[in-house]
Design a protein around this motif. Structure first.
Motif, PDB file in Angstrom:
ATOM      1  N   PRO A  98     -17.535  11.525   0.284  1.00 56.47           N
ATOM      2  CA  PRO A  98     -17.407  10.728  -0.937  1.00 56.47           C
ATOM      3  C   PRO A  98     -17.338  11.604  -2.177  1.00 56.47           C
ATOM      4  N   THR A  99     -16.731  11.084  -3.223  1.00 57.93           N
ATOM      5  CA  THR A  99     -16.709  11.758  -4.512  1.00 57.93           C
ATOM      6  C   THR A  99     -17.781  11.155  -5.413  1.00 57.93           C
ATOM      7  N   TYR A 100     -18.104  11.864  -6.476  1.00 56.32           N
ATOM      8  CA  TYR A 100     -19.081  11.374  -7.448  1.00 56.32           C
ATOM      9  C   TYR A 100     -18.642  10.025  -8.005  1.00 56.32           C
ATOM     10  N   ASP A 101     -17.359   9.917  -8.326  1.00 59.24           N
ATOM     11  CA  ASP A 101     -16.841   8.675  -8.898  1.00 59.24           C
ATOM     12  C   ASP A 101     -17.014   7.517  -7.927  1.00 59.24           C
ATOM     13  N   GLN A 102     -16.723   7.742  -6.656  1.00 57.99           N
ATOM     14  CA  GLN A 102     -16.876   6.686  -5.649  1.00 57.99           C
ATOM     15  C   GLN A 102     -18.334   6.260  -5.513  1.00 57.99           C
ATOM     16  N   VAL A 103     -19.228   7.221  -5.462  1.00 60.81           N
ATOM     17  CA  VAL A 103     -20.643   6.910  -5.259  1.00 60.81           C
ATOM     18  C   VAL A 103     -21.214   6.140  -6.432  1.00 60.81           C
ATOM     19  N   THR A 104     -20.913   6.570  -7.654  1.00 61.54           N
ATOM     20  CA  THR A 104     -21.492   5.901  -8.820  1.00 61.54           C
ATOM     21  C   THR A 104     -20.871   4.532  -9.065  1.00 61.54           C
ATOM     22  N   LYS A 105     -19.647   4.310  -8.614  1.00 62.67           N
ATOM     23  CA  LYS A 105     -19.033   2.984  -8.760  1.00 62.67           C
ATOM     24  C   LYS A 105     -19.625   1.986  -7.784  1.00 62.67           C
ATOM     25  N   GLY A 106     -20.180   2.469  -6.683  1.00 57.43           N
ATOM     26  CA  GLY A 106     -20.795   1.588  -5.697  1.00 57.43           C
ATOM     27  C   GLY A 106     -19.860   1.280  -4.544  1.00 57.43           C
ATOM     28  N   GLY A 107     -20.456   0.785  -3.472  1.00 56.53           N
ATOM     29  CA  GLY A 107     -19.666   0.396  -2.308  1.00 56.53           C
ATOM     30  C   GLY A 107     -19.673   1.402  -1.178  1.00 56.53           C
ATOM     31  N   THR A 108     -20.127   2.640  -1.435  1.00 50.82           N
ATOM     32  CA  THR A 108     -20.148   3.649  -0.364  1.00 50.82           C
ATOM     33  C   THR A 108     -21.442   3.594   0.442  1.00 50.82           C
ATOM     34  N   GLY A 109     -22.491   3.035  -0.151  1.00 54.87           N
ATOM     35  CA  GLY A 109     -23.806   3.028   0.487  1.00 54.87           C
ATOM     36  C   GLY A 109     -24.580   4.308   0.288  1.00 54.87           C
ATOM     37  N   HIS A 110     -23.971   5.291  -0.358  1.00 48.59           N
ATOM     38  CA  HIS A 110     -24.625   6.583  -0.533  1.00 48.59           C
ATOM     39  C   HIS A 110     -25.588   6.596  -1.716  1.00 48.59           C
ATOM     40  N   TYR A 111     -26.574   7.454  -1.593  1.00 43.67           N
ATOM     41  CA  TYR A 111     -27.499   7.775  -2.675  1.00 43.67           C
ATOM     42  C   TYR A 111     -27.091   9.123  -3.274  1.00 43.67           C
ATOM     43  N   GLU A 112     -27.368   9.334  -4.558  1.00 46.67           N
ATOM     44  CA  GLU A 112     -27.378  10.690  -5.104  1.00 46.67           C
ATOM     45  C   GLU A 112     -28.628  11.322  -4.522  1.00 46.67           C
ATOM     46  N   ALA A 113     -28.477  12.428  -3.823  1.00 46.07           N
ATOM     47  CA  ALA A 113     -29.609  13.023  -3.124  1.00 46.07           C
ATOM     48  C   ALA A 113     -29.603  14.535  -3.277  1.00 46.07           C
ATOM     49  N   VAL A 114     -30.702  15.144  -2.879  1.00 46.13           N
ATOM     50  CA  VAL A 114     -30.824  16.597  -2.928  1.00 46.13           C
ATOM     51  C   VAL A 114     -31.404  17.071  -1.609  1.00 46.13           C
ATOM     52  N   GLN A 115     -30.762  18.061  -1.030  1.00 43.37           N
ATOM     53  CA  GLN A 115     -31.275  18.671   0.198  1.00 43.37           C
ATOM     54  C   GLN A 115     -31.977  19.974  -0.177  1.00 43.37           C
ATOM     55  N   ILE A 116     -33.276  20.002   0.070  1.00 41.53           N
ATOM     56  CA  ILE A 116     -34.142  21.112  -0.324  1.00 41.53           C
ATOM     57  C   ILE A 116     -34.386  22.000   0.891  1.00 41.53           C
ATOM     58  N   THR A 117     -34.081  23.282   0.770  1.00 47.03           N
ATOM     59  CA  THR A 117     -34.370  24.240   1.836  1.00 47.03           C
ATOM     60  C   THR A 117     -35.615  25.014   1.441  1.00 47.03           C
ATOM     61  N   PHE A 118     -36.583  25.074   2.354  1.00 49.79           N
ATOM     62  CA  PHE A 118     -37.854  25.718   2.019  1.00 49.79           C
ATOM     63  C   PHE A 118     -38.394  26.532   3.181  1.00 49.79           C
ATOM     64  N   ASP A 119     -39.296  27.432   2.832  1.00 50.46           N
ATOM     65  CA  ASP A 119     -39.982  28.267   3.810  1.00 50.46           C
ATOM     66  C   ASP A 119     -41.331  27.608   4.102  1.00 50.46           C
ATOM     67  N   PRO A 120     -41.511  27.037   5.278  1.00 51.59           N
ATOM     68  CA  PRO A 120     -42.765  26.321   5.573  1.00 51.59           C
ATOM     69  C   PRO A 120     -43.981  27.238   5.625  1.00 51.59           C
ATOM     70  N   ALA A 121     -43.769  28.543   5.677  1.00 49.97           N
ATOM     71  CA  ALA A 121     -44.902  29.472   5.633  1.00 49.97           C
ATOM     72  C   ALA A 121     -45.427  29.618   4.209  1.00 49.97           C
ATOM     73  N   ARG A 122     -44.632  29.202   3.230  1.00 49.93           N
ATOM     74  CA  ARG A 122     -45.017  29.341   1.819  1.00 49.93           C
ATOM     75  C   ARG A 122     -45.321  28.005   1.153  1.00 49.93           C
ATOM     76  N   VAL A 123     -44.655  26.950   1.573  1.00 50.63           N
ATOM     77  CA  VAL A 123     -44.908  25.622   1.008  1.00 50.63           C
ATOM     78  C   VAL A 123     -44.702  24.596   2.115  1.00 50.63           C
ATOM     79  N   SER A 124     -45.610  23.670   2.236  1.00 48.92           N
ATOM     80  CA  SER A 124     -45.542  22.698   3.329  1.00 48.92           C
ATOM     81  C   SER A 124     -44.670  21.503   2.976  1.00 48.92           C
ATOM     82  N   ARG A 125     -44.185  20.850   4.008  1.00 47.53           N
ATOM     83  CA  ARG A 125     -43.436  19.608   3.808  1.00 47.53           C
ATOM     84  C   ARG A 125     -44.319  18.558   3.141  1.00 47.53           C
ATOM     85  N   GLU A 126     -45.587  18.513   3.542  1.00 45.45           N
ATOM     86  CA  GLU A 126     -46.509  17.554   2.944  1.00 45.45           C
ATOM     87  C   GLU A 126     -46.612  17.741   1.434  1.00 45.45           C
TER      88      GLU A 126
END
Length: 223
Positions: A73-101
Motif C-alpha cells: 500500500p501507499t501512504y495515500d491509499q492507507v490514509t484515505k481508508g479501505g486498505t485495513g492497514h494501520y500506520e505502524a512502526v516495526q522496532i528492532t531491539f536487542d533483548p539483552a539490553r531492553v526487554s519486550r515487556e
C-alpha cells in the motif's frame, strides 16, 4: 481518511505525495541474529519512530503499514481508508539490553490507549493504536502490558492485540522524518523536516494529551 486537527494543518509530506507515485515494491529486511522485533501502531508513525529510536537497546525503527489486506500500500491509499492497514512502526531491539515487556509498557504510556477513533489530531482507522504479535508468548506479554495500563489508568484500554501479518515499510521520505534536513513547505512556511516534525507534533497535541493521561509516567512526552 484524512488528518483532521487544526484547520488546514496537514503533514508536510502530503504536499510531496507525487514522490510516491512510482514507488517500488517494498520489503522488510530480516532482523539480525540475536535481535527481536516489536510492531506497534500508535498514530503518526513519525512520532512512534522518533520516540523508540531514543530508547537504549533499540537498534532501529521502520515506519510502515500493516494489519490490512492491500499489498504494497501507499501512504495515500492507507490514509484515505479501505486498505485495513494501520500506520505502524516495526522496532528492532536487542533483548539483552531492553526487554519486550519494557517496550510494551513504554508504548502504552506514549499513546492514548483509551481512544478508539485515532490518535490525537489524527482521526480514522489507520491512526488507531494496536499491538501486533506473532506467537503465544508475545501475545501473553502484550496482554499483561495492556492489563497493567488499564489498572494504572483506571479506564478502559481499547488497543487491540492482533496477529502479525505482512509489514510493508513506508515510502523512503517517511523514514527518519523527524531528523531530516530536506526543506519542505508547511502551514507555517518553509521548514526543514526536523522543524516541520516538531511543529506538527506540537500542533497535534500529542505530548499534551499523553502528559494529561500519564503524568510523570509518560516516557517521551516533551521529547
Amino acid at each position: 481518511m484524512t488528518r483532521i486537527a487544526f484547520p488546514d494543518f496537514i503533514k508536510p509530506s502530503l504536499l510531496f505525495a507525487l514522490i510516491a507515485l512510482a514507488a517500488p515494491l517494498r520489503a522488510t529486511p530480516a532482523p539480525a541474529a540475536g535481535t527481536e522485533t516489536l510492531t506497534v501502531a500508535g498514530g503518526c508513525f513519525w512520532c512512534v519512530e522518533s520516540d523508540f529510536e531514543s530508547v537504549p537497546g533499540v537498534i532501529g525503527a521502520v515506519s510502515g503499514y500493516t494489519g490490512g489486506k492491500t499489498a504494497n500500500p501507499t501512504y495515500d491509499q492507507v490514509t484515505k481508508g479501505g486498505t485495513g492497514h494501520y500506520e505502524a512502526v516495526q522496532i528492532t531491539f536487542d533483548p539483552a539490553r531492553v526487554s519486550r515487556e519494557k517496550l510494551l509498557n513504554m508504548f502504552f504510556r506514549s499513546v492514548d490507549p483509551t481512544d478508539a477513533g485515532g490518535q490525537f489530531c489524527d482521526r480514522g482507522n489507520s491512526y488507531r493504536t494496536a499491538i501486533f504479535v506473532s506467537n503465544t508468548g508475545e501475545k501473553t506479554l502484550a496482554q499483561q502490558a495492556k492489563a497493567d495500563a488499564q489498572r494504572a489508568l483506571g479506564q478502559s484500554v481499547v488497543t487491540p492485540i492482533l496477529q502479525q501479518g505482512t509489514f510493508y515499510p513506508a515510502e523512503a521520505y517517511h523514514q527518519d522524518y523527524y531528523k531530516g534536513t530536506k526543506l519542505v513547505l508547511t502551514r507555517f512556511g518553509p521548514k526543514r523536516q526536523h522543524s516541520a516534525y516538531k511543529a506538527y507534533r506540537k500542533a497535534c497535541g500529542r505530548d499534551a494529551r499523553v502528559k494529561q493521561l500519564w503524568g510523570s509516567a509518560a516516557p517521551f512526552a516533551g521529547s
